[in-house]
Design a protein around this motif. Sequence first.
Motif, PDB file in Angstrom:
ATOM      1  N   VAL A  46      -1.851   6.963   5.212  1.00 24.69           N
ATOM      2  CA  VAL A  46      -0.518   7.552   5.280  1.00 24.69           C
ATOM      3  C   VAL A  46       0.511   6.451   5.562  1.00 24.69           C
ATOM      4  N   ALA A  47       1.630   6.509   4.837  1.00 28.36           N
ATOM      5  CA  ALA A  47       2.678   5.494   4.984  1.00 28.36           C
ATOM      6  C   ALA A  47       3.466   5.687   6.280  1.00 28.36           C
ATOM      7  N   ARG A  48       3.987   4.586   6.773  1.00 30.62           N
ATOM      8  CA  ARG A  48       4.924   4.638   7.899  1.00 30.62           C
ATOM      9  C   ARG A  48       6.254   5.189   7.385  1.00 30.62           C
ATOM     10  N   PRO A  49       7.060   5.726   8.275  1.00 29.06           N
ATOM     11  CA  PRO A  49       8.398   6.176   7.836  1.00 29.06           C
ATOM     12  C   PRO A  49       9.140   5.033   7.152  1.00 29.06           C
ATOM     13  N   GLY A  50       9.788   5.336   6.049  1.00 30.90           N
ATOM     14  CA  GLY A  50      10.528   4.321   5.309  1.00 30.90           C
ATOM     15  C   GLY A  50       9.647   3.405   4.480  1.00 30.90           C
ATOM     16  N   TYR A  51       8.366   3.736   4.368  1.00 28.53           N
ATOM     17  CA  TYR A  51       7.422   2.917   3.594  1.00 28.53           C
ATOM     18  C   TYR A  51       7.429   1.460   4.030  1.00 28.53           C
ATOM     19  N   GLU A  52       7.373   1.234   5.351  1.00 25.67           N
ATOM     20  CA  GLU A  52       7.265  -0.141   5.836  1.00 25.67           C
ATOM     21  C   GLU A  52       6.042  -0.792   5.206  1.00 25.67           C
ATOM     22  N   PRO A  53       6.083  -2.109   4.973  1.00 23.76           N
ATOM     23  CA  PRO A  53       4.944  -2.788   4.339  1.00 23.76           C
ATOM     24  C   PRO A  53       3.647  -2.642   5.132  1.00 23.76           C
ATOM     25  N   VAL A  70       0.921   6.050   1.182  1.00 21.72           N
ATOM     26  CA  VAL A  70       1.817   7.049   0.589  1.00 21.72           C
ATOM     27  C   VAL A  70       2.109   8.112   1.648  1.00 21.72           C
ATOM     28  N   THR A  71       3.054   9.001   1.351  1.00 27.35           N
ATOM     29  CA  THR A  71       3.328  10.085   2.286  1.00 27.35           C
ATOM     30  C   THR A  71       2.077  10.953   2.437  1.00 27.35           C
ATOM     31  N   ARG A  72       2.027  11.695   3.513  1.00 26.29           N
ATOM     32  CA  ARG A  72       0.882  12.579   3.746  1.00 26.29           C
ATOM     33  C   ARG A  72       0.738  13.593   2.606  1.00 26.29           C
ATOM     34  N   ALA A  73       1.853  14.153   2.139  1.00 28.17           N
ATOM     35  CA  ALA A  73       1.797  15.119   1.039  1.00 28.17           C
ATOM     36  C   ALA A  73       1.218  14.481  -0.216  1.00 28.17           C
ATOM     37  N   HIS A  74       1.666  13.268  -0.544  1.00 32.54           N
ATOM     38  CA  HIS A  74       1.132  12.581  -1.726  1.00 32.54           C
ATOM     39  C   HIS A  74      -0.328  12.198  -1.523  1.00 32.54           C
ATOM     40  N   ARG A 121      -5.125   6.020  16.207  1.00 30.57           N
ATOM     41  CA  ARG A 121      -3.823   5.453  16.539  1.00 30.57           C
ATOM     42  C   ARG A 121      -2.865   6.510  17.066  1.00 30.57           C
ATOM     43  N   GLU A 122      -1.859   6.042  17.792  1.00 28.82           N
ATOM     44  CA  GLU A 122      -0.834   6.943  18.316  1.00 28.82           C
ATOM     45  C   GLU A 122       0.122   7.401  17.214  1.00 28.82           C
ATOM     46  N   ASP A 123       0.362   6.537  16.219  1.00 31.19           N
ATOM     47  CA  ASP A 123       1.209   6.959  15.105  1.00 31.19           C
ATOM     48  C   ASP A 123       0.363   7.763  14.123  1.00 31.19           C
ATOM     49  N   ASP A 124       0.941   8.177  13.011  1.00 35.53           N
ATOM     50  CA  ASP A 124       0.238   9.036  12.049  1.00 35.53           C
ATOM     51  C   ASP A 124      -0.400   8.272  10.900  1.00 35.53           C
ATOM     52  N   VAL A 125      -0.322   6.959  10.916  1.00 35.71           N
ATOM     53  CA  VAL A 125      -0.748   6.122   9.795  1.00 35.71           C
ATOM     54  C   VAL A 125      -2.220   6.317   9.430  1.00 35.71           C
ATOM     55  N   TYR A 126      -3.086   6.420  10.426  1.00 38.97           N
ATOM     56  CA  TYR A 126      -4.516   6.558  10.155  1.00 38.97           C
ATOM     57  C   TYR A 126      -5.022   7.991  10.373  1.00 38.97           C
ATOM     58  N   ASP A 127      -4.136   8.961  10.260  1.00 39.53           N
ATOM     59  CA  ASP A 127      -4.590  10.357  10.351  1.00 39.53           C
ATOM     60  C   ASP A 127      -5.532  10.690   9.200  1.00 39.53           C
ATOM     61  N   LEU A 128      -5.323  10.038   8.064  1.00 40.87           N
ATOM     62  CA  LEU A 128      -6.169  10.170   6.869  1.00 40.87           C
ATOM     63  C   LEU A 128      -6.430   8.761   6.347  1.00 40.87           C
ATOM     64  N   ILE A 129      -7.698   8.403   6.186  1.00 42.07           N
ATOM     65  CA  ILE A 129      -8.061   7.056   5.732  1.00 42.07           C
ATOM     66  C   ILE A 129      -9.167   7.153   4.687  1.00 42.07           C
TER      67      ILE A 129
END
Length: 124
Positions: free
Chosen positions: A87-94, A101-105, A57-65
């Motif tokens: 990885v969660a979207r900014p603002g923890y969108e549903p 979760v955040t990338r760090a978490h 994906r272009e966003d970072d959501v699936y950088d780690l799955i």
Amino acid sequence: MRGLHYRPDKVESSLLPECWKPIALQPADGWCDDPRDSRYNRPVKLPFDPSHENLWREDDVYDLIVPLGYNDAPVVPGLGSAIFFHVARPGYEPTAGCVAVTRAHFLEILARTRPGDRMRIEAH
């Protein structure tokens, strides 16, 4: 927790625990979410005509799955597919049923778990 997939162009493999045997995603990686297809809730290679998730994906959501092993033993068409820890979207969108979760978490949780561990999800 079935395994770890990551974007090698966005995540340094040295950050990932070796016990997970990380699998590098490729631009042609997808996940079938068409309940009429025999590959439902399974990884597929793109291009792929039936409905699917694009894992690159272009966003970072699936950088780690990490696929969570939902509806995969056996697969029941229509019961749900592509249920990931990611990885969660900014603002923890549903999400559409995933755990995010955040990338760090994500990296912190990954360091404390092993393939085959179970994730318990509780509503509050």
